[in-house]
Design a protein around this motif. Structure first.
Motif, PDB file in Angstrom:
ATOM      1  N   ASP A 258       0.844  -1.201   0.000  1.00 42.81           N
ATOM      2  CA  ASP A 258       0.000   0.000   0.000  1.00 42.81           C
ATOM      3  C   ASP A 258       0.877   1.247   0.000  1.00 42.81           C
ATOM      4  N   SER A 259       0.371   2.317  -0.597  1.00 47.02           N
ATOM      5  CA  SER A 259       1.155   3.553  -0.659  1.00 47.02           C
ATOM      6  C   SER A 259       0.241   4.761  -0.553  1.00 47.02           C
ATOM      7  N   VAL A 260       0.860   5.924  -0.416  1.00 43.81           N
ATOM      8  CA  VAL A 260       0.130   7.182  -0.438  1.00 43.81           C
ATOM      9  C   VAL A 260       0.538   7.928  -1.698  1.00 43.81           C
ATOM     10  N   LEU A 261      -0.439   8.423  -2.426  1.00 41.32           N
ATOM     11  CA  LEU A 261      -0.193   9.184  -3.645  1.00 41.32           C
ATOM     12  C   LEU A 261      -0.358  10.664  -3.363  1.00 41.32           C
ATOM     13  N   PHE A 262       0.451  11.469  -4.019  1.00 38.57           N
ATOM     14  CA  PHE A 262       0.329  12.925  -3.981  1.00 38.57           C
ATOM     15  C   PHE A 262       0.244  13.383  -5.414  1.00 38.57           C
ATOM     16  N   GLY A 263      -0.727  14.199  -5.736  1.00 35.17           N
ATOM     17  CA  GLY A 263      -0.878  14.594  -7.121  1.00 35.17           C
ATOM     18  C   GLY A 263      -1.468  15.972  -7.304  1.00 35.17           C
ATOM     19  N   LEU A 264      -1.764  16.248  -8.550  1.00 38.78           N
ATOM     20  CA  LEU A 264      -2.278  17.549  -8.971  1.00 38.78           C
ATOM     21  C   LEU A 264      -3.373  17.281  -9.987  1.00 38.78           C
TER      22      LEU A 264
ATOM     23  N   VAL B 146       0.109  15.085 -12.738  1.00 39.07           N
ATOM     24  CA  VAL B 146       1.374  14.684 -12.112  1.00 39.07           C
ATOM     25  C   VAL B 146       1.072  13.903 -10.848  1.00 39.07           C
ATOM     26  N   GLU B 147       1.941  12.955 -10.526  1.00 42.64           N
ATOM     27  CA  GLU B 147       1.690  12.154  -9.344  1.00 42.64           C
ATOM     28  C   GLU B 147       3.001  11.640  -8.752  1.00 42.64           C
ATOM     29  N   PHE B 148       3.085  11.670  -7.415  1.00 37.29           N
ATOM     30  CA  PHE B 148       4.200  11.098  -6.669  1.00 37.29           C
ATOM     31  C   PHE B 148       3.611  10.048  -5.726  1.00 37.29           C
ATOM     32  N   SER B 149       4.385   9.035  -5.395  1.00 33.99           N
ATOM     33  CA  SER B 149       3.896   8.082  -4.405  1.00 33.99           C
ATOM     34  C   SER B 149       4.975   7.795  -3.388  1.00 33.99           C
TER      35      SER B 149
ATOM     36  N   ILE C 224       7.467  17.514  -1.943  1.00 34.30           N
ATOM     37  CA  ILE C 224       6.475  17.126  -2.953  1.00 34.30           C
ATOM     38  C   ILE C 224       5.458  18.242  -3.143  1.00 34.30           C
ATOM     39  N   GLN C 225       4.958  18.798  -2.032  1.00 33.91           N
ATOM     40  CA  GLN C 225       3.982  19.886  -2.132  1.00 33.91           C
ATOM     41  C   GLN C 225       4.588  21.101  -2.841  1.00 33.91           C
ATOM     42  N   ALA C 226       5.849  21.395  -2.544  1.00 30.29           N
ATOM     43  CA  ALA C 226       6.510  22.532  -3.212  1.00 30.29           C
ATOM     44  C   ALA C 226       6.609  22.290  -4.711  1.00 30.29           C
ATOM     45  N   MET C 227       6.945  21.058  -5.099  1.00 32.73           N
ATOM     46  CA  MET C 227       7.027  20.742  -6.534  1.00 32.73           C
ATOM     47  C   MET C 227       5.660  20.867  -7.200  1.00 32.73           C
ATOM     48  N   LEU C 228       4.620  20.373  -6.526  1.00 33.81           N
ATOM     49  CA  LEU C 228       3.278  20.462  -7.096  1.00 33.81           C
ATOM     50  C   LEU C 228       2.843  21.915  -7.274  1.00 33.81           C
TER      51      LEU C 228
END
Length: 106
Positions: free
Chosen positions: A32-38, A60-63, A96-100
């Motif tokens: 399981d993972s957490v995704l961060f995206g836009l 865009v998405e990071f996990s 990650i938030q800064a990149m988004l």
């Protein structure tokens, strides 16, 4: 969990937000993972990912993972807790938030 509105909202004239989501892996709970995206959001403020009827897209998405250390599938209540904890404490989240937030239309 929809996050903050980004500069892209102004650039394209539609609300674009960061988001985070808990992803249950088909391989098992250890993956399981957490995704961060836009993504754009709908009128209810919920992210609208690619493949929906509205035509909104995921850009865009990071996990990050692993996030589930229980060795078992977790309940919805537990995954919300894990998601909130990961967003609040994971060392990569600020970057990650800064990149988004830095993404813009050129």
């Amino acid at each position: 969990m929809p996050g903050e509105t980004t500069q892209l909202s102004e650039d394209i004239g539609a609300q674009v937000s960061t988001y985070s989501a808990y992803l249950r892996s088909a391989k098992g709970p250890d993956e399981d993972s957490v995704l961060f995206g836009l993504s754009q959001v709908n009128s209810s403020g919920l992210v609208s990912l690619a493949g929906g009827e509205t035509g909104r897209e995921l850009w865009v998405e990071f996990s990050t993972g692993p996030v589930n250390t229980t060795g078992r599938f977790v309940t919805d209540e537990e995954l919300v807790d894990i998601l909130s904890t990961t967003v609040a404490t994971h060392p990569d989240v600020p970057a990650i938030q800064a990149m988004l937030h830095s993404i813009s239309m050129d």
